[in-house]
Design a protein around this motif. Structure first.
Motif, PDB file in Angstrom:
ATOM      1  N   ARG A   1       0.691  -1.330   0.154  1.00 23.11           N
ATOM      2  CA  ARG A   1       0.063  -0.047   0.224  1.00 23.11           C
ATOM      3  C   ARG A   1       0.820   1.317  -0.132  1.00 23.11           C
ATOM      4  NH1 ARG A   1      -2.639  -0.741   4.629  1.00 23.11           N
ATOM      5  NH2 ARG A   1      -1.300   0.977   5.631  1.00 23.11           N
ATOM      6  N   VAL A   2       1.770   1.371   0.914  1.00 20.97           N
ATOM      7  CA  VAL A   2       2.761   2.464   1.041  1.00 20.97           C
ATOM      8  C   VAL A   2       3.279   2.792  -0.110  1.00 20.97           C
ATOM      9  CG1 VAL A   2       4.453   3.561   2.319  1.00 20.97           C
ATOM     10  CG2 VAL A   2       2.512   2.483   3.586  1.00 20.97           C
ATOM     11  N   TYR A   3       4.209   1.579  -0.662  1.00 22.23           N
ATOM     12  CA  TYR A   3       5.081   1.949  -1.631  1.00 22.23           C
ATOM     13  C   TYR A   3       4.525   2.012  -3.024  1.00 22.23           C
ATOM     14  CZ  TYR A   3       9.415   1.109   0.820  1.00 22.23           C
ATOM     15  OH  TYR A   3      10.347   1.169   1.792  1.00 22.23           O
ATOM     16  N   SER A   4       3.142   1.729  -3.138  1.00 21.98           N
ATOM     17  CA  SER A   4       2.416   1.847  -4.461  1.00 21.98           C
ATOM     18  C   SER A   4       2.182   3.339  -4.606  1.00 21.98           C
ATOM     19  CB  SER A   4       1.105   1.044  -4.598  1.00 21.98           C
ATOM     20  OG  SER A   4       0.280   1.594  -3.458  1.00 21.98           O
ATOM     21  N   LEU A   5       2.049   4.105  -3.314  1.00 22.40           N
ATOM     22  CA  LEU A   5       1.705   5.379  -3.488  1.00 22.40           C
ATOM     23  C   LEU A   5       2.995   6.170  -3.820  1.00 22.40           C
ATOM     24  CD1 LEU A   5      -0.408   6.013  -0.145  1.00 22.40           C
ATOM     25  CD2 LEU A   5      -1.175   5.960  -2.720  1.00 22.40           C
ATOM     26  N   VAL A   6       4.277   5.764  -3.205  1.00 21.69           N
ATOM     27  CA  VAL A   6       5.467   6.325  -3.614  1.00 21.69           C
ATOM     28  C   VAL A   6       5.900   5.806  -5.061  1.00 21.69           C
ATOM     29  CG1 VAL A   6       8.043   5.965  -3.258  1.00 21.69           C
ATOM     30  CG2 VAL A   6       6.233   5.995  -1.308  1.00 21.69           C
ATOM     31  N   GLY A   7       5.410   4.756  -5.612  1.00 19.34           N
ATOM     32  CA  GLY A   7       5.501   4.519  -7.094  1.00 19.34           C
ATOM     33  C   GLY A   7       5.042   5.171  -8.012  1.00 19.34           C
ATOM     34  N   VAL A   8       4.056   6.240  -7.672  1.00 13.77           N
ATOM     35  CA  VAL A   8       3.496   7.291  -8.744  1.00 13.77           C
ATOM     36  C   VAL A   8       4.676   8.113  -9.180  1.00 13.77           C
ATOM     37  CG1 VAL A   8       2.082   9.147  -8.735  1.00 13.77           C
ATOM     38  CG2 VAL A   8       1.313   7.344  -7.500  1.00 13.77           C
ATOM     39  N   ALA A   9       5.764   8.064  -8.368  1.00 14.54           N
ATOM     40  CA  ALA A   9       6.969   9.025  -8.826  1.00 14.54           C
ATOM     41  C   ALA A   9       7.652   8.444 -10.232  1.00 14.54           C
ATOM     42  CB  ALA A   9       7.959   9.128  -7.938  1.00 14.54           C
ATOM     43  N   VAL A  10       7.279   7.227 -10.291  1.00 14.35           N
ATOM     44  CA  VAL A  10       7.791   6.243 -11.298  1.00 14.35           C
ATOM     45  C   VAL A  10       7.561   6.931 -12.889  1.00 14.35           C
ATOM     46  CG1 VAL A  10       8.534   4.064 -12.448  1.00 14.35           C
ATOM     47  CG2 VAL A  10       8.673   4.262 -10.193  1.00 14.35           C
ATOM     48  N   PRO A  11       6.079   6.805 -12.942  1.00 11.23           N
ATOM     49  CA  PRO A  11       5.950   7.227 -14.220  1.00 11.23           C
ATOM     50  C   PRO A  11       6.129   8.847 -14.408  1.00 11.23           C
ATOM     51  CG  PRO A  11       3.939   6.589 -12.930  1.00 11.23           C
ATOM     52  CD  PRO A  11       5.027   6.254 -12.257  1.00 11.23           C
ATOM     53  N   VAL A  12       5.879   9.625 -13.240  1.00  8.00           N
ATOM     54  CA  VAL A  12       5.983  10.960 -13.367  1.00  8.00           C
ATOM     55  C   VAL A  12       7.314  11.314 -13.743  1.00  8.00           C
ATOM     56  CG1 VAL A  12       6.230  13.127 -12.120  1.00  8.00           C
ATOM     57  CG2 VAL A  12       4.489  11.680 -11.623  1.00  8.00           C
ATOM     58  N   PHE A  13       8.603  10.718 -13.248  1.00  5.77           N
ATOM     59  CA  PHE A  13       9.751  11.077 -13.633  1.00  5.77           C
ATOM     60  C   PHE A  13      10.113  10.348 -15.035  1.00  5.77           C
ATOM     61  CE2 PHE A  13      10.740  11.324  -9.047  1.00  5.77           C
ATOM     62  CZ  PHE A  13      11.150  12.879  -9.230  1.00  5.77           C
ATOM     63  N   GLY A  14       9.241   9.324 -15.191  1.00  9.10           N
ATOM     64  CA  GLY A  14       9.659   8.583 -16.555  1.00  9.10           C
ATOM     65  C   GLY A  14       9.093   9.569 -17.885  1.00  9.10           C
ATOM     66  N   LEU A  15       7.777  10.239 -17.477  1.00 10.67           N
ATOM     67  CA  LEU A  15       7.204  11.288 -18.475  1.00 10.67           C
ATOM     68  C   LEU A  15       8.105  12.264 -18.888  1.00 10.67           C
ATOM     69  CD1 LEU A  15       3.426  10.574 -17.781  1.00 10.67           C
ATOM     70  CD2 LEU A  15       4.690   9.822 -19.900  1.00 10.67           C
ATOM     71  N   ALA A  16       8.766  12.703 -17.659  1.00 11.52           N
ATOM     72  CA  ALA A  16       9.539  13.972 -17.793  1.00 11.52           C
ATOM     73  C   ALA A  16      10.748  13.569 -18.606  1.00 11.52           C
ATOM     74  CB  ALA A  16       9.943  14.399 -16.346  1.00 11.52           C
ATOM     75  N   THR A  17      11.286  12.400 -18.173  1.00 16.38           N
ATOM     76  CA  THR A  17      12.483  11.757 -18.981  1.00 16.38           C
ATOM     77  C   THR A  17      12.212  11.737 -20.526  1.00 16.38           C
ATOM     78  OG1 THR A  17      13.122  10.778 -17.074  1.00 16.38           O
ATOM     79  CG2 THR A  17      14.274  10.077 -18.986  1.00 16.38           C
ATOM     80  N   ALA A  18      11.134  11.005 -20.682  1.00 14.41           N
ATOM     81  CA  ALA A  18      10.542  10.724 -22.197  1.00 14.41           C
ATOM     82  C   ALA A  18      10.444  12.459 -23.026  1.00 14.41           C
ATOM     83  CB  ALA A  18       9.750  10.137 -22.249  1.00 14.41           C
ATOM     84  N   SER A  19      10.058  13.015 -22.214  1.00 15.48           N
ATOM     85  CA  SER A  19       9.674  14.378 -23.046  1.00 15.48           C
ATOM     86  C   SER A  19      10.936  15.048 -23.189  1.00 15.48           C
ATOM     87  CB  SER A  19       8.938  15.318 -22.030  1.00 15.48           C
ATOM     88  OG  SER A  19       8.698  16.528 -22.561  1.00 15.48           O
ATOM     89  N   SER A  20      12.075  15.014 -22.322  1.00 16.66           N
ATOM     90  CA  SER A  20      13.503  15.681 -22.773  1.00 16.66           C
ATOM     91  C   SER A  20      13.926  15.200 -23.572  1.00 16.66           C
ATOM     92  CB  SER A  20      14.066  15.837 -21.168  1.00 16.66           C
ATOM     93  OG  SER A  20      14.383  14.551 -20.842  1.00 16.66           O
ATOM     94  N   LEU A  21      13.744  13.544 -23.787  1.00 14.02           N
ATOM     95  CA  LEU A  21      14.660  12.899 -25.032  1.00 14.02           C
ATOM     96  C   LEU A  21      13.679  13.008 -25.942  1.00 14.02           C
ATOM     97  CD1 LEU A  21      15.441   9.781 -23.014  1.00 14.02           C
ATOM     98  CD2 LEU A  21      17.006  11.451 -23.660  1.00 14.02           C
ATOM     99  N   GLY A  22      12.522  13.513 -26.230  1.00 14.32           N
ATOM    100  CA  GLY A  22      11.853  13.697 -27.247  1.00 14.32           C
ATOM    101  C   GLY A  22      11.258  12.168 -27.826  1.00 14.32           C
TER     102      GLY A  22
END
Length: 137
Positions: free
Chosen positions: A47-68
């Motif tokens: 339960r707790v780490y699934s909430l922390v896991g929201v950071a994974v797609p957030v940083f992933g999308l930011a990375t993908a955007s910066s890589l184009g």
């Protein structure tokens, strides 16, 4: 900036997704042994780490955007699989664990957890292989 975002994305995946997959995998076997204290701990980890896991797609999308690469097929596939894994966790695994904690019989939790883990393994492979990558990998 891209290296920082990628580093945060990978660290978030290791720190957040890793514990969820391990704890979720352990839960069905522990539930068969009826070890209440371990069940409570494993459910809390999920339960707790699934909430922390929201950071994974957030940083992933930011990375993908910066890589184009936001429109690349491998990334879109990874996003779809990530959403599927999140839905399975939120709608099946966590409620199933809560039922088990309440003493109700739970069926197929192990199978669903296996599917959840397979989705994350597939996403990990896609992130490493990245079809069409210019890294030569």
């Amino acid at each position: 900036m891209t290296k920082l975002l990628l580093s945060l994305h990978v660290l978030a995946a290791i720190v957040a997704i890793g514990p969820v997959t391990v704890a979720a995998s352990m839960f069905p076997a522990v539930a068969r042994r009826s070890d209440r204290s371990w069940l409570t701990l494993l459910h809390r980890i999920c339960r707790v780490y699934s909430l922390v896991g929201v950071a994974v797609p957030v940083f992933g999308l930011a990375t993908a955007s910066s890589l184009g690469v936001l429109g690349d097929t491998w990334l879109i596939t990874s996003i779809v699989l990530t959403v599927a894994a999140a839905l399975i966790l939120a709608l099946v695994i966590l409620p199933g664990q809560e039922k088990a904690l309440a003493g109700q019989p739970v069926t197929r939790l192990g199978m669903v957890t296996g599917i959840f883990n397979l989705l994350w393994a597939t996403v990990t492979v896609l992130m490493i292989v990245r079809p069409g990558s210019t890294t030569g990998a």
